[in-house]
Scaffold this motif. Sequence first.
Motif, PDB file in Angstrom:
ATOM      1  N   CYS A  42       0.850  -1.196   0.000  1.00 42.46           N
ATOM      2  CA  CYS A  42       0.000   0.000   0.000  1.00 42.46           C
ATOM      3  C   CYS A  42       0.884   1.244   0.000  1.00 42.46           C
ATOM      4  O   CYS A  42       1.786   1.375   0.834  1.00 42.46           O
ATOM      5  CB  CYS A  42      -0.915  -0.002   1.225  1.00 42.46           C
ATOM      6  SG  CYS A  42      -1.826   1.537   1.452  1.00 42.46           S
ATOM      7  N   CYS A  45       0.304   3.244   3.559  1.00 45.28           N
ATOM      8  CA  CYS A  45       0.767   2.769   4.871  1.00 45.28           C
ATOM      9  C   CYS A  45       1.922   1.778   4.783  1.00 45.28           C
ATOM     10  O   CYS A  45       2.517   1.427   5.803  1.00 45.28           O
ATOM     11  CB  CYS A  45      -0.386   2.161   5.673  1.00 45.28           C
ATOM     12  SG  CYS A  45      -0.924   0.542   5.083  1.00 45.28           S
ATOM     13  N   CYS A  56      -7.358  -0.691   1.150  1.00 45.98           N
ATOM     14  CA  CYS A  56      -6.302  -1.300   1.958  1.00 45.98           C
ATOM     15  C   CYS A  56      -6.884  -1.820   3.268  1.00 45.98           C
ATOM     16  O   CYS A  56      -7.541  -1.076   4.001  1.00 45.98           O
ATOM     17  CB  CYS A  56      -5.193  -0.287   2.230  1.00 45.98           C
ATOM     18  SG  CYS A  56      -3.927  -0.946   3.357  1.00 45.98           S
ATOM     19  N   CYS A  59      -4.953   0.220   6.428  1.00 48.17           N
ATOM     20  CA  CYS A  59      -5.156   1.649   6.739  1.00 48.17           C
ATOM     21  C   CYS A  59      -6.477   2.184   6.208  1.00 48.17           C
ATOM     22  O   CYS A  59      -6.833   3.329   6.479  1.00 48.17           O
ATOM     23  CB  CYS A  59      -3.986   2.487   6.217  1.00 48.17           C
ATOM     24  SG  CYS A  59      -3.980   2.703   4.428  1.00 48.17           S
TER      25      CYS A  59
HETATM   26 ZN   LIG Z   1      -2.707   0.967   3.612  1.00 53.55          ZN
END
Ligand SMILES: [Zn+2]
Lengths: 156, 400
Positions: A42, A45, A56, A59
């Motif tokens: 991601c 994050c 995601c 996060c």
């Molecule tokens: Zn993330």
Amino acid sequence: MTAVERPEARPVDTQRPVPVPDELSAPFWAAAARHELTLARCSDCGTLTHPPDLVCDACGSTSPRFAATPVDGRGVVRSWTVVRQSFLPGFADLVPFVLVDVQLVDPALAGQPDVRLVGRLLDGVDAPLSAGAAVRVAFEQLRPDLAVPAFELAAS
Amino acid sequence: MSGRFRARDQVAIVGYAQSPVTRHADRSLGALTVETARAAIADAGLEADQVDGFVTATLFPTSGAHAVVDGVSVVSADWLAARLNPNPRYAAGFSGLGQIPGSMALAVNAIASGAADHVVVHRALHNPRGSYHATSSTEFAGPMQWTAPQGFFGPLAMIALTYNEYVQRYGASREALAEVVVEARKNGARLPWSYWADRPLTREQYLAEPMLDDPISRFDCDIPIDGVAAFVLTSAERARDLPHRPVHVSGYATGAPPTRRLPAHWPLDDLVSAGATMAERLWASAGMGLDEIDLVQVYDGFSPLVYLWLEALGRCPVGEGHRYVRDGGIDSDRPGADPVLLSGGSLGNGRMHGVPQLLECYLQVSGRAGDRQRPDVTTALSCHSSPHLGGALVYSAEAG
Ligand SMILES: [Zn+2]
């Protein structure tokens, strides 16, 4: 990761099902064709996941802009089964074969949710297997431009 | 937020019907469903035009390439309503995996809120011609692209991985699983509607069966069938005037997987952790705990799920389910045992999903179980699917 030369790595005449890459999965399959295992990182994050999703998990980003990130392909066996009757085309000549449930152990995964893959163990049904056994990724070349991840026992 | 179900024991099951469970019915699934629903409505002492709510789950649990055709391979709430009482006030379908707790919850909520007065909850299961799970697909898009090309496909490999993880961790034996399957088939053999009526299985037969996906054999899996069950629900208040002793729904809960996984990948720890929180929500919803439940009926579509449900509910510690079932622990014929497969389960009926567990709870609490009737069953609990994707319901003889 360097591809291991083995008979299974050469293209075989097979009716095995193939993936249909999409926007999220295309980078994974492109790397797999080079015999490189990647996870989706991601961009917000940094969490590695597999398979990538629209949002995601770590996060909540709705624009995770996943980057296919190489991992070392090492893992430990959490479970396995011997498949003696496959419901898929192209596997009739391969049964019985072993499927392994593998938790990846690349150091980049430390401190984040576990990532588990399921694939064939290429060492055959008589290979000694136990929970926690070390494995590493290998690739089965289904077509010149397509390889799918599998595993083989790693010397511990 | 207490988690207490405000409509606890305010909605009741007041009638039922169960079709014969066969490999292939002699008429369409739709026709069988209409007949079964009509029988359930009559059993409840009602007329079809009084039924203003229809609820079901239409999951067709095959990995094979079989068409989903309403009235043929599935029967939706709308399809049934159109043939029994068109334009009902309420029609809904549950789309998750715990179809019995999920659809019962929709029906209970509809009645408790006044959205409907009398609701038929049905479940129609179909066994298509040809291989149930096989496919000739050579391309997989979407989630299955991550598993099918690798050879990981279908529910047998799914449960085999989960169960082997359990076997490796806790040392569960094939002899213990034999006790589960033999018990389910023993009880199923006593049910006139069951596919396995009068056909119990011996321990020796079980142990002689070859593996399909180690450590799972054919006898660990429920057999695909054609079969329909229907239940009629109404308010506790209206239930008082109907012919049978009502069985009230005290509460329900469904599991929530802790982690997104590959399709059909059920790591053991996911089932255990989600099962524990599911059970907490269940006790909070029902306002009672396991020690207040007279009869527990666990789900057994794959035999190892019996251990996982026993452990999730707290009947025994995690990892002890395979010991709990040994030495007659769940033998319905042994006084003092915990007869969690009294319903015959899916292994002893055929692939009726969570219906046998719900049906047995209803029959025992309403006093309608005939030869199988057990004394003093005033509360009961039924499970369906897995503890992390399915759920459970609690029932009571007492109105709220
Ligand atoms: Zn993330």
